[in-house]
Design an enzyme around this catalytic site. Structure first.
Site, short mmCIF file in Angstrom:
data_model
loop_
_atom_site.label_atom_id
_atom_site.label_comp_id
_atom_site.label_asym_id
_atom_site.label_seq_id
_atom_site.Cartn_x
_atom_site.Cartn_y
_atom_site.Cartn_z
N CYS A 1 -25.91 100.11 -68.58
CA CYS A 1 -25.04 100.73 -67.58
C CYS A 1 -24.07 101.67 -68.29
O CYS A 1 -23.50 101.32 -69.32
CB CYS A 1 -24.29 99.64 -66.84
SG CYS A 1 -23.18 100.27 -65.57
N HIS B 1 -29.64 97.89 -59.17
CA HIS B 1 -28.47 98.05 -60.05
C HIS B 1 -27.38 98.88 -59.36
O HIS B 1 -26.19 98.51 -59.38
CB HIS B 1 -28.95 98.74 -61.34
CG HIS B 1 -27.89 99.00 -62.36
ND1 HIS B 1 -27.90 98.43 -63.62
CD2 HIS B 1 -26.78 99.79 -62.32
CE1 HIS B 1 -26.84 98.86 -64.30
NE2 HIS B 1 -26.15 99.69 -63.54
N GLU B 2 -27.78 99.99 -58.73
CA GLU B 2 -26.78 100.88 -58.10
C GLU B 2 -26.21 100.27 -56.83
O GLU B 2 -25.02 100.43 -56.55
CB GLU B 2 -27.39 102.25 -57.82
CG GLU B 2 -27.92 103.00 -59.05
CD GLU B 2 -26.93 103.11 -60.20
OE1 GLU B 2 -25.70 103.14 -59.96
OE2 GLU B 2 -27.39 103.11 -61.36
N HIS C 1 -23.54 97.96 -57.76
CA HIS C 1 -22.26 98.64 -58.04
C HIS C 1 -21.44 98.80 -56.75
O HIS C 1 -20.22 98.66 -56.78
CB HIS C 1 -22.50 100.05 -58.62
CG HIS C 1 -22.65 100.09 -60.11
ND1 HIS C 1 -21.69 99.63 -60.97
CD2 HIS C 1 -23.65 100.57 -60.90
CE1 HIS C 1 -22.09 99.82 -62.22
NE2 HIS C 1 -23.28 100.37 -62.21
NI NI Z 1 -24.47 100.87 -63.83
#
Ligand code: NI
Length: 163
Positions: free
Chosen positions: A88, A130-131, A134
């Site tokens: 990341c 993953h996004e 976030h």
């Molecule tokens: Ni990330």
């Protein structure tokens, strides 16, 4: 072209649940353009708004042939399993193996506010997950066992001290 500063662990915005995107206007389009510039500048494949200090449910990605803007993203289906290295931009790209579903279906709005669904597998599915994490205030290290999580953070801090 504006390259924004990338927020890094443990800045608070990275662990906050993002606010929904409600305005689909020129300002949002400009923000997405900045996010792409920032992502490409750092050689990333995805970037979420909290990574430039904004508490918003928004990400951009260009990963394994899938390029899109996702506002208010949700993962509405997952299948299978994969385990590979992930990193990341907010944790200095220090890699760690993370278990994720092999396939994921993303539901989100584009920069005009139009809803769409997109399927992905492998690396691109990993990027969706993953996004979207976030946007929920979650980092990839939150998926790791404590010992491995601590190792990633330790290496990140060490590399930062060399800068
Ligand atoms: Ni990330």
């Amino acid at each position: 072209m504006t390259i924004r500063k990338i927020t890094e662990y443990p800045e608070a915005v990275l662990s906050q649940v993002g606010q929904p995107v409600t305005k689909f206007d020129q300002e949002l389009a400009d923000l997405c353009a900045d996010m792409y510039d920032t992502m490409y500048d750092s050689e990333g494949v995805g970037l979420a708004a909290p990574q430039i200090g904004l508490n918003l449910r928004l990400f951009v990605m260009d990963c394994a042939g899938i390029k899109l803007i996702a506002a208010n993203p949700e993962i509405i289906h997952t299948e299978g399993e994969q385990s590979s290295q992930e990193g990341c931009l907010s944790v200095g790209k220090v890699p760690a193996v993370v278990a994720r579903p092999m396939e994921a279906r993303l539901k989100a709005q584009n920069e005009k506010g139009e809803w769409f669904e997109q399927d992905a597998e492998g690396y691109a599915a990993r990027c969706f997950l993953h996004e979207t994490d976030h946007c929920d205030g979650k980092l990839f290290i939150d998926h790791l066992p404590k010992l491995r999580r601590d190792m990633v953070i330790k290496r990140f801090k060490k590399e930062k001290s060399w800068e």
